[in-house]
Design an enzyme around this catalytic site. Sequence first.
Site: not given
Ligand code: SF4
Length: 442
Positions: A138, A151, A158, A162, A165, A238-239, A270, A292-294, A371, A414
Amino acid sequence: MSEQHISPAAVSTAAGLTPIPGNVDPMTVARPSLVDGVTPREDGRIDLIGLPKKRIAELFEGAGLDVKAAKLRAKQVYHWLYHRGVTEFEAMTDIAKTMRPWLAERFVIGRPEIVEAQHSSDGTRKWLLRTADAHDFEMVFIPDADRGTLCVSSQVGCTLNCRFCHTGTMRLVRNLTVGEIVGQVMLARDSLSEWPKNAEDSRRLAALMDDIGDDDDEEGGYHPSGRLLTNIVMMGMGEPLYNFDNVRDALKLVMDGDGLALSKRRITLSTSGVIPQMERCGEEIGVNLAVSLHAVTKEVRDEIVPVNKKYGIEQLLQACADYPRASNARRITFEYVMLKDKNDSDDDARELVRLLKHYKLPAKVNLIPFNPWPGAPYECSTPERIRSFSEIVFQGGISAPVRTPRGRDIDAACGQLKTAAEKKSRAEIDRLLAEKEAALLG
Ligand code: SF4
């Protein structure tokens, strides 16, 4: 990342499986076989999208042109592909009419296939795209008053998981190729009808590039060019630092003045904190960094962003402090998703300020209201809690705006990206996440 994220080695192994490089990725994924960066098609023609000028010249020479002609044609074709966005050789008017069928017999100008395009009531657009080997991913376009942000995804699925996510509940299917990554930006320009139509348009674009010099604020300002697509964030599925080479090569095409000509100051990558690749990112790509600290404690970040068990908070913040080109004019963005009773206390806010100051980071914090998605293990913090958190960080001298969720009604916000093809039960998701974490730490 979506506040998410998602490279391959150049040649597939005999088994058709390619390990993603080094200690940064524990998984082996199937991917299309590439020969010198070229994906063969069934009809034998070669897709030029994703290839740099030098490689196009080599292919033209391999197809029979002499060195000088190959170089000249590659220069022309490159300009038409990446700068003018044409999708037919017939439209390349400065190439001899007899040459155009020669090109069309041997080469194609590809784009990812659009499976579905959705519009949110707030103007956000989401596209479900399909690779030539039938994997879905996407991309999302978020228009604002002063900018338009695309984006972009870097992987199908991935490797990371996380917990907030939705993409994290997918397996990594494969890395996207250079063509599939740059192809997203090209598709967006197609959809927004934003390709320069003539030399005058190109000059205006060049002026826009010059205007955003190295001394400008990273945000740029709204530019009277009136362009819709002004910024790119590598925050889709993805990362990106697990697909480093392809992301780098795609962004080089995006940043090239004779390519898509978007300033690196308007591109943000990111990462969830893949430390071994962060310095390379600064040196070889030079785009803005978002992290992405969080969470501010090991316990909570281990849970929310499990890659933290491999690369801890202190290590991550030191890598940010060492990030090439970070400065007050180009601050690092720290993404912080607001999760009720998990990471949203006043003490968390104060610790965040302390940590960012301790590492002397030129930082800004983006507070992202969580979200929700079906089966998500968290709830969003209350508006009052988010406000209090934001005020404490602001009072600490660090900008901490609260992001307005965008595209929630079409699952484009997000952390919400995930292709519908992957529907799993909670038990299946838990099993998959446990497997992914074992692989990550193994
Ligand atoms: S936030 Fe990014 S790195 Fe983490 S699971 Fe989602 S897509 Fe993967």
